[in-house]
Design a protein around this motif. Structure first.
Motif, PDB file in Angstrom:
ATOM      1  N   ARG B  80       9.432  15.287  71.872  1.00 25.73           N
ATOM      2  CA  ARG B  80       9.643  14.263  72.916  1.00 25.73           C
ATOM      3  C   ARG B  80       8.277  13.925  73.539  1.00 25.73           C
ATOM      4  O   ARG B  80       7.545  14.823  73.946  1.00 25.73           O
ATOM      5  N   LEU B  81       7.992  12.648  73.556  1.00 29.16           N
ATOM      6  CA  LEU B  81       6.721  12.196  74.129  1.00 29.16           C
ATOM      7  C   LEU B  81       6.985  11.508  75.457  1.00 29.16           C
ATOM      8  O   LEU B  81       7.965  10.769  75.593  1.00 29.16           O
ATOM      9  N   THR B  82       6.138  11.759  76.403  1.00 29.57           N
ATOM     10  CA  THR B  82       6.171  10.975  77.638  1.00 29.57           C
ATOM     11  C   THR B  82       4.984  10.027  77.580  1.00 29.57           C
ATOM     12  O   THR B  82       3.843  10.449  77.345  1.00 29.57           O
ATOM     13  N   ASN B  85       1.611   3.619  80.063  1.00 27.72           N
ATOM     14  CA  ASN B  85       0.606   2.609  79.708  1.00 27.72           C
ATOM     15  C   ASN B  85       0.128   2.759  78.271  1.00 27.72           C
ATOM     16  O   ASN B  85      -1.061   2.695  77.994  1.00 27.72           O
ATOM     17  N   GLY B  86       1.066   3.007  77.375  1.00 33.07           N
ATOM     18  CA  GLY B  86       0.717   3.086  75.960  1.00 33.07           C
ATOM     19  C   GLY B  86      -0.011   4.356  75.580  1.00 33.07           C
ATOM     20  O   GLY B  86      -0.491   4.479  74.470  1.00 33.07           O
ATOM     21  N   LYS B  87      -0.096   5.277  76.501  1.00 32.40           N
ATOM     22  CA  LYS B  87      -0.781   6.542  76.173  1.00 32.40           C
ATOM     23  C   LYS B  87       0.185   7.714  76.290  1.00 32.40           C
ATOM     24  O   LYS B  87       1.073   7.718  77.147  1.00 32.40           O
ATOM     25  N   ILE B  88      -0.014   8.671  75.415  1.00 33.79           N
ATOM     26  CA  ILE B  88       0.820   9.871  75.490  1.00 33.79           C
ATOM     27  C   ILE B  88       0.287  10.738  76.627  1.00 33.79           C
ATOM     28  O   ILE B  88      -0.870  11.163  76.609  1.00 33.79           O
ATOM     29  N   LEU B 113       0.236  22.676  69.527  1.00 33.33           N
ATOM     30  CA  LEU B 113       0.531  21.372  68.915  1.00 33.33           C
ATOM     31  C   LEU B 113       0.690  20.299  69.986  1.00 33.33           C
ATOM     32  O   LEU B 113       0.203  19.168  69.838  1.00 33.33           O
ATOM     33  N   THR B 114       1.366  20.630  71.097  1.00 31.29           N
ATOM     34  CA  THR B 114       1.573  19.615  72.137  1.00 31.29           C
ATOM     35  C   THR B 114       0.244  19.258  72.786  1.00 31.29           C
ATOM     36  O   THR B 114      -0.030  18.081  73.062  1.00 31.29           O
ATOM     37  N   GLN B 115      -0.614  20.245  72.972  1.00 29.92           N
ATOM     38  CA  GLN B 115      -1.950  20.000  73.532  1.00 29.92           C
ATOM     39  C   GLN B 115      -2.742  19.050  72.648  1.00 29.92           C
ATOM     40  O   GLN B 115      -3.303  18.053  73.104  1.00 29.92           O
ATOM     41  N   GLU B 116      -2.734  19.390  71.363  1.00 32.63           N
ATOM     42  CA  GLU B 116      -3.460  18.571  70.389  1.00 32.63           C
ATOM     43  C   GLU B 116      -2.952  17.141  70.383  1.00 32.63           C
ATOM     44  O   GLU B 116      -3.730  16.191  70.239  1.00 32.63           O
ATOM     45  N   THR B 117      -1.619  16.999  70.529  1.00 31.08           N
ATOM     46  CA  THR B 117      -1.027  15.666  70.493  1.00 31.08           C
ATOM     47  C   THR B 117      -1.578  14.800  71.605  1.00 31.08           C
ATOM     48  O   THR B 117      -1.983  13.653  71.387  1.00 31.08           O
ATOM     49  N   VAL B 118      -1.599  15.362  72.807  1.00 31.08           N
ATOM     50  CA  VAL B 118      -2.081  14.591  73.955  1.00 31.08           C
ATOM     51  C   VAL B 118      -3.551  14.257  73.746  1.00 31.08           C
ATOM     52  O   VAL B 118      -4.000  13.134  74.021  1.00 31.08           O
TER      53      VAL B 118
END
Lengths: 460, 266
Positions: B80-82, B85-88, B113-118
């Motif tokens: 799930r992404l929050t 303004n078009g940014k994760i 993984l979540t850290q890397e995603t952001v």
């Protein structure tokens, strides 16, 4: 000779223990087998997220049958590993029947597996069922260890064919036996493709470890109990033929001498697989029951000439080396749960009954032996039996055909009439299948519960 | 000794085996949720799914977006992404493998993984070593969430065409066919790497420079790769169907194809 064997007092004292019935571990073992099968199916279930189409269904049916066949194959071999828990507690005869039954079932699974997988691959490659032969050839050429697996499957076909009832009856025992030994090669050859091409083993390292452990431990048990234990036994006891005695026309006793034979742990009612190292006999071994309680220096078997092997026994010369494997068989005093015992013998089935008649602990009147034969001349070992009956106050009865050839009446009523408290007895029985079946029904009719009828039959 | 009934036994054993196998087969779902996650269908619903949460901002996608469920052999992964303004701004796993050693691996890998995603703002993140399957599942689900995010942003901007072809379309003035090789995608049967030739923003040719080899894989590769190449050219994007019976190879192919497209699209 008769009196000395009948007076095996040491042996009798040894068995004069409290009656401690030991239950057969069959139920527990069967539950374990089922649990293993569920585990194998679970492995498939976890590794198969979905089945998209018809083709997928066929392939997965092939995988399930393959996994089950691989699992059962190990157990089929294990059943013939001569593990004491199976041979002496479940009973060699019952285990042999399990082996025959599960062996047939497993071969059917193997053939279903081959057909389904090849059909599935053919469909996957855009071909039809008709191209299954070409697909099989392609798979053997392209996939790892499939050449070996194909040879192994060919051996399984051969083994299966020679074990079909009518074929087997026509083949000499030795031929059938040596073809059957190829099972080890076939299992070895088909093992590797399971590991290298099996979807579930590629995905799941734990499953692979488990599979190696299963086959590894079966191999270890086979080597230990079929090879090393017999070698140790025969090195230690060094058995030789002492004498051959004709009991009645067609029935001979073989006396076998050796060192410390009482240390072999054999009990009355058990048998060994015997191999006589005489010309023409050394390549096959045959099961014959002890017809007297084992003595430190002497064992005795009594055999009726019905096959090639048993007919040759009369020609054995004293001094012939003997190679024995055993003791096997679960029809011993351990099966007994009651004070009173009825022994039923049909023909040469007297051999284990003779040993039990001598050694089963019991007061006067506790032990009864019913001996069925065609004529009074066929009542082998009768003089010995009469002496034992006299000595310990046991009852001895026989039933033979009437002069005009009519069969004696062994019915529920007749049994009850002869033995009014028959339903309080444990019954030990040994004889030809048809005889055993009819006596079994009469006994049940007379009120003996099935769990107290102990029977051993080597007919499949 | 009960009376034996050989025929009855044979019939019973066959009937029990056949019905058992048929029952097991019929209990399995017809479609692989894994294949669906990478399939084409969810993209249409993505906009609708994201817009109730993020549809208010014009030109920007905000709110939360759930990726598709990616099935790994240890369990499901769903991201799930929050988005603001078009940014994760935040990534989390709402499903992850549980039980046994999986607990440990999940606890180890998901925070990384979540850290890397952001940080990366894309699905081009490193797998956590020791948790390859979970990482791959995570990336798959993340990719689908990103696709949804792009789709909703694209529809909100009402720009011409999808973001991908639009991107490469701007450089089409050069009209030069170029060859792009995608990143190597590791599957359990071996690496897959896709090379595409792009001309005028269209894929004109796709082939696999690496594919699983040896054993069953040869057969599967021979079966799957030509189909996948064809599909890639026909679809012009990575939203192609997996070849049944070669799910892993197809998955790897699509991963590598996506990375090639990302490179080509700049």
């Amino acid at each position: 000779m008769t009196t000395t064997l009948a007076g095996g007092r040491a042996a009798r004292r040894q068995t004069m223990r409290r009656i401690r019935p030991r239950r057969s571990p069959a139920t527990v073992l069967l539950l374990a087998v089922w649990a293993g099968a569920v585990g194998v199916l679970w492995l498939w279930w976890m590794n198969t997220p979905s089945i998209a189409d018809q083709n997928g269904k066929i392939l997965n049916a092939g995988r399930i049958t393959g996994l089950l066949a691989g699992y059962l194959m190990a157990l089929v071999v294990l059943q013939m590993a001569r593990v004491p828990a199976l041979e002496r507690r479940v009973g060699s005869d019952r285990v042999a029947r399990w082996h025959a039954m599960s062996g047939r079932y497993t071969l059917c699974l193997v053939f279903a597996h081959v057909f389904l997988i090849m059909w599935g691959y053919a469909l996957q490659a855009g071909k039809s069922l008709g191209d299954i032969v070409q697909q099989t050839i392609d798979s053997i050429n392209q996939l790892p260890d499939m050449g070996k697996a194909a040879i192994g499957t060919g051996l399984f076909v051969l083994i299966g064919l020679t074990s079909i009832g009518p074929v087997r009856r026509r083949l000499p025992y030795d031929t059938w036996y040596h073809v059957h030994l190829l099972t080890y090669a076939a299992v070895f050859l088909t093992f590797w493709h399971q590991i290298t091409t099996g979807n579930d083993f590629a995905v799941e390292p734990t499953a692979k470890t488990f599979w190696y452990a299963l086959y590894g431990s079966v191999t270890a048990l086979v080597i230990w109990y079929r090879i090393l234990v017999p070698i140790r036994l025969n090195m230690r006891h060094r058995m030789r033929v002492e004498a051959v005695i004709e009991e009645t026309p067609g029935i001979v006793s073989v006396l076998i001498g050796g060192r410390k034979l009482h240390r072999m742990g054999a009990e009355a009612g058990q048998f060994f697989r015997w191999r006589f190292l005489a010309p023409g006999m050394r390549f096959s071994s045959h099961p014959y029951s002890l017809s007297a309680a084992p003595r430190p220096d002497m064992l005795r078997i009594t055999v009726k000439a019905i096959g090639d092997h048993s007919a040759r026994l009369r020609e054995l010369t004293p001094g012939t080396r003997v190679w024995a494997e055993g003791p096997y068989g679960a029809m011993t005093a351990q099966r007994r749960s009651r004070g009173k015992v009825l022994l039923v013998a049909g023909g040469v089935g007297i051999t284990p009954m003779r040993a039990l008649f001598e050694t089963l602990p019991g007061a006067a009147g506790d032990i009864t032996l019913l001996y069925r034969a065609n004529t009074t001349q066929d009542l082998a070992l009768w003089d010995e039996l009469a002496a034992i009956a006299d000595d310990r106050g046991a009852r001895l009865m026989y039933a033979v055909n009437s002069p005009d050839g009519e069969r004696p009446d062994i019915s529920a009523e007749r049994l009850r009439q002869k033995l009014p408290d028959i339903d309080k007895h444990d019954v030990f029985m040994c004889g030809p299948a048809g005889f055993a079946q009819s006596v079994y029904e009469a006994l049940r009719g007379a009120g003996v519960p099935a769990r107290r009828i102990h029977h051993e039959s080597f007919e499949m | 000794m009960k009376k034996s009934h050989p025929i009855r036994r044979v019939v019973l054993a066959s009937a029990a085996t056949v019905s058992g196998v048929v029952l097991l087969l019929s209990l399995k779902p017809a479609s692989d949720p894994n294949a669906q996650a990478a399939g084409a269908a969810p993209q249409q619903t993505a906009g609708a799914q994201a817009s109730p949460q993020g549809g208010t901002g014009s030109g920007t996608a905000s709110g939360t977006i759930d990726g598709n469920v990616a099935q790994t052999q240890y369990g499901n992964v769903q991201v799930r992404l929050t988005v603001a303004n078009g940014k994760i701004t935040k990534a989390e796993a709402i499903q992850a493998p549980k039980g046994g050693t999986s607990d440990q691996k999940t606890a180890l890998s998901i925070p990384k993984l979540t850290q890397e995603t952001v940080a990366a703002q894309s699905a081009q993140i490193d797998a956590v070593s020791g948790a390859t399957y979970t990482s791959n599942g995570y990336k798959q689900s993340l990719q689908s969430a990103l696709d949804k995010m792009k789709a909703s942003a694209g529809s909100a901007q009402s720009g011409g065409g999808s973001s991908q072809s639009g991107g490469s379309g701007s450089s089409s003035g050069a009209a030069q066919a170029k060859t792009v090789t995608g990143a190597v995608a590791q599957t359990q049967y071996g690496p897959v790497q896709v090379r595409i030739t792009v001309a005028n923003g269209k894929i004109t040719k796709a082939d696999a420079v690496q594919a699983p080899k040896g054993g069953l894989s040869d057969q599967k590769t021979a079966l799957a790769i030509p189909k996948l190449n064809q599909e890639a050219v026909a679809a012009g994007n990575a939203q192609i169907d997996s070849v049944s019976g070669a799910t892993y190879t197809s998955g790897g192919y699509k991963q590598s194809l996506q990375s090639a497209l990302d490179q080509a699209g700049g």
